[in-house]
Every structure is written in structure tokens, then in C-alpha cells.
Design an enzyme around this catalytic site. Structure first.
Site, PDB file in Angstrom:
ATOM      1  N   ILE A  83       8.413   3.506   3.592  1.00 17.05           N
ATOM      2  CA  ILE A  83       7.528   4.524   4.193  1.00 17.05           C
ATOM      3  C   ILE A  83       7.938   4.643   5.651  1.00 17.05           C
ATOM      4  CG2 ILE A  83       5.685   2.835   4.655  1.00 17.05           C
ATOM      5  CD1 ILE A  83       3.680   5.206   4.277  1.00 17.05           C
ATOM      6  N   ALA A  84       8.045   5.859   6.122  1.00 20.00           N
ATOM      7  CA  ALA A  84       8.432   6.067   7.522  1.00 20.00           C
ATOM      8  C   ALA A  84       7.940   7.427   7.991  1.00 20.00           C
ATOM      9  CB  ALA A  84       9.949   5.983   7.689  1.00 20.00           C
ATOM     10  N   GLU A 117       6.460  -5.410   0.596  1.00 18.84           N
ATOM     11  CA  GLU A 117       6.950  -6.426   1.529  1.00 18.84           C
ATOM     12  C   GLU A 117       7.053  -5.798   2.907  1.00 18.84           C
ATOM     13  OE1 GLU A 117       8.798  -5.881  -1.346  1.00 18.84           O
ATOM     14  OE2 GLU A 117       8.155  -7.675  -2.447  1.00 18.84           O
ATOM     15  N   ASN A 122       6.486  -6.718  12.000  1.00 14.12           N
ATOM     16  CA  ASN A 122       6.127  -5.297  11.974  1.00 14.12           C
ATOM     17  C   ASN A 122       4.599  -5.131  11.957  1.00 14.12           C
ATOM     18  OD1 ASN A 122       6.016  -2.545  11.697  1.00 14.12           O
ATOM     19  ND2 ASN A 122       7.455  -2.441   9.976  1.00 14.12           N
ATOM     20  N   TYR A 129      -1.321  -1.008   6.607  1.00 15.26           N
ATOM     21  CA  TYR A 129      -1.581  -1.499   5.244  1.00 15.26           C
ATOM     22  C   TYR A 129      -2.965  -2.139   5.147  1.00 15.26           C
ATOM     23  CZ  TYR A 129       3.481  -0.853   4.824  1.00 15.26           C
ATOM     24  OH  TYR A 129       4.743  -0.322   4.822  1.00 15.26           O
TER      25      TYR A 129
HETATM   26  C1  LIG Z   1       4.187   2.319  10.103  1.00 14.10           C
HETATM   27  C2  LIG Z   1       4.247   3.861  10.301  1.00 14.10           C
HETATM   28  C3  LIG Z   1       4.640   4.538   8.991  1.00 14.10           C
HETATM   29  C4  LIG Z   1       2.843   4.330  10.731  1.00 14.10           C
HETATM   30  O1  LIG Z   1       2.893   5.753  10.848  1.00 14.10           O
HETATM   31  P1  LIG Z   1       1.972   6.544  11.903  1.00 14.10           P
HETATM   32  O2  LIG Z   1       2.014   7.987  11.512  1.00 14.10           O
HETATM   33  O3  LIG Z   1       2.362   6.214  13.281  1.00 14.10           O
HETATM   34  O4  LIG Z   1       0.546   5.900  11.609  1.00 14.10           O
HETATM   35  P2  LIG Z   1      -0.882   6.584  11.793  1.00 14.10           P
HETATM   36  O5  LIG Z   1      -0.900   7.384  13.045  1.00 14.10           O
HETATM   37  O6  LIG Z   1      -1.258   7.290  10.535  1.00 14.10           O
HETATM   38  O7  LIG Z   1      -1.801   5.296  12.000  1.00 14.10           O
HETATM   39  C5  LIG Z   1      -2.541   4.745  10.893  1.00 14.10           C
HETATM   40  C6  LIG Z   1      -2.851   3.296  11.204  1.00 14.10           C
HETATM   41  O8  LIG Z   1      -1.641   2.543  11.286  1.00 14.10           O
HETATM   42  C7  LIG Z   1      -1.777   1.520  12.287  1.00 14.10           C
HETATM   43  N1  LIG Z   1      -0.831   1.780  13.374  1.00 14.10           N
HETATM   44  C8  LIG Z   1       0.062   2.795  13.430  1.00 14.10           C
HETATM   45  N2  LIG Z   1       0.808   2.681  14.551  1.00 14.10           N
HETATM   46  C9  LIG Z   1       0.376   1.586  15.207  1.00 14.10           C
HETATM   47  C10 LIG Z   1       0.761   0.953  16.415  1.00 14.10           C
HETATM   48  N3  LIG Z   1       1.766   1.425  17.195  1.00 14.10           N
HETATM   49  N4  LIG Z   1       0.107  -0.174  16.774  1.00 14.10           N
HETATM   50  C11 LIG Z   1      -0.888  -0.689  16.011  1.00 14.10           C
HETATM   51  N5  LIG Z   1      -1.309  -0.105  14.847  1.00 14.10           N
HETATM   52  C12 LIG Z   1      -0.673   1.000  14.452  1.00 14.10           C
HETATM   53  C13 LIG Z   1      -3.217   1.610  12.771  1.00 14.10           C
HETATM   54  O9  LIG Z   1      -4.007   0.802  11.920  1.00 14.10           O
HETATM   55  C14 LIG Z   1      -3.538   3.061  12.520  1.00 14.10           C
HETATM   56  O10 LIG Z   1      -4.913   3.314  12.385  1.00 14.10           O
HETATM   57  P3  LIG Z   1      -5.789   3.723  13.695  1.00 14.10           P
HETATM   58  O11 LIG Z   1      -5.176   5.002  14.192  1.00 14.10           O
HETATM   59  O12 LIG Z   1      -7.168   3.882  13.165  1.00 14.10           O
HETATM   60  O13 LIG Z   1      -5.616   2.607  14.697  1.00 14.10           O
HETATM   61  C15 LIG Z   1       5.220   4.223  11.440  1.00 14.10           C
HETATM   62  O14 LIG Z   1       4.937   3.434  12.572  1.00 14.10           O
HETATM   63  C16 LIG Z   1       6.675   4.060  11.094  1.00 14.10           C
HETATM   64  O15 LIG Z   1       7.311   4.951  10.520  1.00 14.10           O
HETATM   65  N6  LIG Z   1       7.235   2.884  11.438  1.00 14.10           N
HETATM   66  C17 LIG Z   1       8.674   2.632  11.213  1.00 14.10           C
HETATM   67  C18 LIG Z   1       8.971   2.427   9.745  1.00 14.10           C
HETATM   68  C19 LIG Z   1       8.242   1.206   9.197  1.00 14.10           C
HETATM   69  O16 LIG Z   1       8.070   0.204   9.849  1.00 14.10           O
HETATM   70  N7  LIG Z   1       7.827   1.336   7.919  1.00 14.10           N
HETATM   71  C20 LIG Z   1       7.157   0.262   7.214  1.00 14.10           C
HETATM   72  C21 LIG Z   1       8.171  -0.636   6.591  1.00 14.10           C
HETATM   73  S1  LIG Z   1       7.348  -1.965   5.680  1.00 14.10           S
END
Ligand SMILES: CC(C)(COP(=O)(O)OP(=O)(O)OC[C@H]1O[C@@H](n2cnc3c(N)ncnc32)[C@H](O)[C@@H]1OP(=O)(O)O)[C@@H](O)C(=O)NCCC(=O)NCCS
Length: 159
Positions: A83-84, A117, A122, A129
């Protein structure tokens, strides 16, 4: 920038240039290659969703690929494979939207439990999650080959 509306659809081979650009930006040396995605797109056990943002620029319709997610399903169990969200679109609720939609897609296919996983380092993914009901159920030692990092195993039931 005008209003953007998120839309989910099955990932296609023609999405892979945009997908790989995001993949390499967010995962660096650990990014999946084109061949990994190509293999999964024809795997009957795998489902990959593309998250598009639909909008307008100077009156012209635009669609931008902002993220993606994929899972493997075996009977009633699924494993979230990837997921990204593109860095420019992170922290706008799209990761949560994408994960909720992916879990709904699993449910629609008869899945009752999902595992994944995630790197112990991270924390933002773990926070996402946990927010959606996943709990840590185990740890896989030295799971990631690039740096020997452990993975947390997380799981939740789907109801
Ligand atoms: C993980 C990822 C998919 C989250 O996407 P996102 O669009 O930024 O997330 P959202 O804005 O929908 O946030 C949803 C929740 O995720 C968590 N979250 C997202 N970014 C965060 C950050 N920088 N720090 C802490 N919590 C975070 C929080 O719980 C957040 O809820 P909240 O807004 O109520 O605090 C994104 O950071 C990403 O693509 N990361 C790189 C790829 C990756 O690590 N994938 C997972 C591999 S296991």
C-alpha cells in the site's frame, strides 16, 4: 488546484509507470520491480487497486494516480502485499481511504481475516493499521533482506 475526487479501480499494466514512480520514491532500494507487479496483475489470487484523483485543470478533466494497494487471497484469508500513497498526497486521508476500500474489496471476495507485515521502523504505516483495527500478532526476525530489519506481523478480522 481545483477539487479532486478519489476513485478506485483495478490496477492495469498501463498504470505501471506511475505506480513504479511512487514505489521507487516511497520504498527506495526496497521498491518492487515492474516484473513483480506484472506477475501479480495476472495472478488469480492477487488483487491490485489503483487510487486515482479525478479533477480539472483549466477546464480539462485530469486523472492522477495517487496511490495503490494490493493483496493476495487464499480462501478466506488475505495478506496485504503493498500500500502506498504518493508523497505529495500523503496526510490527506487517502491512505485510510485506500485501506478501508481494500478491506471492503477483500470482504466482497469472502475474506474473513487479513494479515500484513510492516517494518518495525515504519511507525506511520503501523499507526494507519492500528487506526483501522489491526493488532500486532507476531514478529518476523530479519524479514527484510535489504537491511535485516524485523517485520511486525499484524492482523485483524473482517466482519
Ligand atoms: C502509510 C501511508 C500509506 C499512509 O498514507 P496517508 O495518505 O499519508 O495516510 P492518511 O493521511 O490517510 O492517514 C491515516 C492515518 O495513518 C497514520 N499516519 C499517516 N501518516 C502518518 C505520519 N506521518 N505520522 C504518524 N501517523 C501517520 C495516522 O494514524 C493517520 O490517522 P490520523 O490522520 O487520524 O492521525 C503513506 O505514509 C505511505 O505511502 N507510506 C510509504 C509506503 C509505506 O510505508 N507503505 C506501508 C508498507 S507496510
Amino acid at each position: 488546484m481545483s477539487q479532486w475526487t478519489p476513485r478506485l479501480r483495478p490496477m492495469q499494466t498501463s498504470d505501471l509507470s506511475a505506480v513504479l514512480a511512487i514505489e521507487e520514491t516511497v520504498f527506495g532500494d526496497d521498491a518492487w520491480s515492474r516484473s513483480v507487479f506484472e506477475r501479480d496483475l495476472v495472478n488469480e489470487h492477487a488483487t491490485y487497486l489503483a487510487l486515482e484523483l479525478i479533477g480539472q485543470d483549466a477546464g480539462q478533466p485530469l486523472a492522477e494516480l495517487a496511490g495503490y494497494a494490493g493483496f493476495w487471497r487464499l480462501d478466506d484469508e488475505a495478506n496485504l502485499m503493498n500500500i502506498a500513497v504518493a508523497p505529495a498526497w500523503q496526510r490527506h486521508g487517502l491512505g485510510e481511504y485506500l485501506l478501508r476500500a481494500t478491506l471492503a474489496e477483500m470482504q466482497a471476495r469472502g475474506v474473513t481475516s487479513c494479515t500484513l507485515e510492516v517494518r518495525v521502523s515504519n511507525e506511520r504505516a503501523q499507526a494507519l493499521y492500528r487506526k483501522l483495527g489491526f493488532q500486532v500478532t507476531g514478529r518476523r526476525r530479519r524479514y527484510y533482506q535489504d537491511n535485516g530489519e524485523d517485520a511486525l506481523l499484524m492482523a485483524r478480522m473482517l466482519d
